[in-house]
Write an enzyme that holds these catalytic residues in place. Structure first.
Site, short mmCIF file in Angstrom:
data_model
loop_
_atom_site.label_atom_id
_atom_site.label_comp_id
_atom_site.label_asym_id
_atom_site.label_seq_id
_atom_site.Cartn_x
_atom_site.Cartn_y
_atom_site.Cartn_z
N TRP A 100 68.44 -16.75 57.30
CA TRP A 100 69.40 -15.92 56.57
C TRP A 100 68.74 -15.30 55.34
CZ3 TRP A 100 71.33 -15.96 51.58
CH2 TRP A 100 72.47 -15.18 51.35
N HIS A 101 67.85 -16.05 54.69
CA HIS A 101 67.22 -15.55 53.47
C HIS A 101 66.21 -14.44 53.74
CE1 HIS A 101 68.94 -19.17 51.58
NE2 HIS A 101 68.80 -18.51 50.45
N GLY A 102 65.60 -14.44 54.90
CA GLY A 102 64.63 -13.40 55.19
C GLY A 102 64.07 -13.49 56.59
#
Length: 398
Positions: free
Chosen positions: A321-323
Site C-alpha cells: 500500500w505504501h509503494g
C-alpha cells in the site's frame, strides 16, 4: 495543493471565512467546491477518477441497504473492485509489468507490453481506503447509506485529509459534515495552534533533515557506516515529523471548522514493542488494516500458524500500500517478522529479564525496550527510504 505552499496560505483563510459567513445549508457545497479546487491544483483531469469512484460507491451504498444475501455481497464486491481496480491500475500496473517482463526475459519469452506513461494521482491510496470504509460499514450495518450525493462526495474529498489522511470512517465524519458548526474562539484558536505546530514539524524539522538524508540515500556507496547510520536516524526523524506534521495540519484545519478527525500519531518512538508502535503510528491506517483485513482473515482467533499467516499478509499488503516496489514489501515483511517474533519470545524475554534482575528496575527495562523498538523500526526504515533494493542491502550491510 500542499499544506506548506503559498497557495494554501491564501486558500485556507478564504475558505474558512466564507464557511462561517455562509448559511449552514450552503456550506457543504462550499467545502466540496474548495476540495475539488484543492485536488485539481495537482492534475485537474484526475478529478474524474474521484468522480467515478464516488458515483460507484454512492449507488453501492443505496444497493447495500436495499438488497440482502448474495445480491448484497455482489454490490459490495463491485464497490471493492472499482476502488481497488482504479488504485491497482495507476499504482501497481507498471510495477507488475516490470516484474512480468523481467521473468519473461529470464525465461527467454517475448513480452511485448511496455510500461504506461501515467502519473499516480495524489492521495489515491488514502481516499480509496476512505471510500472502501464507507461501503464496508454500510454492508456491515454500522452506517446508514448517505442519500445526499454531495455529502458523500465531501466525505471522500474533504480537503484537510484528502491527500495524506487520516483515513476516516463514515461513523466519525459523515454526521459531523451534516451538523451546523458555529464560530467558537477557543476551538478555532486551538485548531490554528495545532496547524502551526504541524507546520513547524514539517518545515523546520522534517525539511531540515532532508538536507542530510537525501545526499546519503541518493548515493549510499559514497558514504561509510557512521554516515549511513546517521542518515537513517535522520530519516526516522524526518518521516515522523513530515507525516505527523501533515496530520496535525489536517486535524487543526478541520478543528477550526468544527470537525474532529481521528488522532493519527501518538508518540510512536516511545513505544516499548512493535505491537505498541503500530498502535501509535499512522493509527488510521493500522486500524483500517486491522478491521478490514486482519480480523476478516481470522485475526488471532485461529491456530498459531494461521495467525502468523494473517500477520504476514496484513503487513505485506501494508507495505505494498505504501509503494509499488520490492523495498516496501520487504519493509512490511520486516515488521511482520518483528511482530511475530515479539509475540513468540514474550515469555522467554520475561524470564531473561527476571534472571538479569531487571524486574527491580522497571524504568531501565522500559528504556531498553524503547531503544530496542526504535532500533528495529529505524533499521526497517532503510528499506522504506532506499531508492532500490540494492541500495537498501548496501546500507543495511554497512
Amino acid at each position: 495543493m500542499l499544506f506548506n505552499s503559498g497557495e494554501f496560505l491564501i486558500f485556507f483563510p478564504i475558505v474558512t471565512i466564507a464557511y462561517f459567513l455562509l448559511p449552514h445549508r450552503y456550506r457543504w457545497a462550499l467545502l466540496l467546491a474548495a476540495s475539488c479546487w484543492f485536488y485539481m491544483a495537482f492534475i485537474p483531469k484526475y478529478i474524474l477518477i474521484l468522480g467515478v469512484t464516488i458515483t460507484v460507491d454512492y449507488f453501492a451504498g443505496l444497493g447495500l441497504e436495499k438488497f440482502e444475501g448474495r445480491k448484497k455481497r455482489w454490490v459490495l464486491m463491485a464497490s471493492i473492485l472499482a476502488n481497488i481496480g482504479m488504485l491497482s491500475f495507476f499504482k501497481y500496473f507498471n510495477f507488475a509489468n516490470e516484474n512480468i517482463s523481467a521473468l519473461a526475459s529470464f525465461l527467454g519469452w517475448n513480452y511485448p507490453i511496455h510500461n504506461l506513461s501515467i502519473i499516480l494521482p495524489i492521495g489515491l491510496s488514502f481516499h480509496t481506503f476512505q471510500s472502501l470504509s464507507y461501503t464496508i460499514e454500510v454492508y456491515r450495518g454500522h452506517q446508514k447509506a448517505e442519500r445526499h450525493f454531495g455529502y458523500l462526495a465531501l466525505y471522500v474529498m474533504y480537503y484537510p485529509q484528502l491527500v495524506a489522511g487520516p483515513i476516516e470512517r463514515p461513523q466519525n465524519v459523515l454526521h459531523q459534515l451534516h451538523e451546523e458548526h458555529h464560530f467558537e474562539y477557543q476551538r478555532v484558536a486551538d485548531g490554528l495552534k495545532r496547524m502551526a505546530w504541524g507546520m513547524f514539524k514539517k518545515v523546520v524539522i522534517a525539511d531540515r533533515m532532508v538536507v542530510f538524508v537525501n545526499p546519503v540515500y541518493s548515493d549510499p556507496s559514497s558514504f561509510n557506516g557512521p554516515a549511513l547510520v546517521l542518515a537513517t536516524l535522520a530519516f526516522a526523524i524526518q518521516i515522523y515529523c513530515d507525516f505527523s506534521g501533515y496530520s496535525d495540519i489536517a486535524l487543526g484545519s478541520a478543528q477550526v471548522m468544527g470537525v474532529r478527525l481521528m488522532k493519527n500519531f501518538d508518540h510512536p518512538y516511545f513505544a516499548r514493542s512493535i505491537s505498541e508502535f503500530w498502535s501509535r503510528w499512522h493509527i488510521s491506517l493500522s486500524t483500517w488494516f486491522r478491521d478490514y483485513l486482519y480480523i476478516p482473515l481470522g485475526g488471532n482467533r485461529v491456530s498459531k500458524p494461521r495467525w502468523m499467516f494473517n500477520i504476514f499478509v496484513t503487513f505485506l499488503v501494508s507495505g505494498l500500500w505504501h509503494g509499488a516496489n520490492w523495498t516496501y514489501l520487504i519493509w512490511g515483511a520486516l515488521h511482520g517478522t518483528y511482530f511475530v517474533l515479539s509475540a513468540l519470545t514474550e515469555s522467554a524475554r520475561a524470564r531473561l529479564a527476571s534472571l538479569l534482575g531487571l524486574g527491580g528496575w522497571p524504568r531501565l527495562r522500559a528504556a531498553l525496550s524503547t531503544l530496542t523498538t526504535f532500533a528495529l523500526v529505524s533499521f526497517a526504515w532503510i528499506f522504506f527510504r532506499a531508492a532500490s533494493l540494492s541500495d537498501a542491502l548496501y546500507i543495511s550491510g554497512h
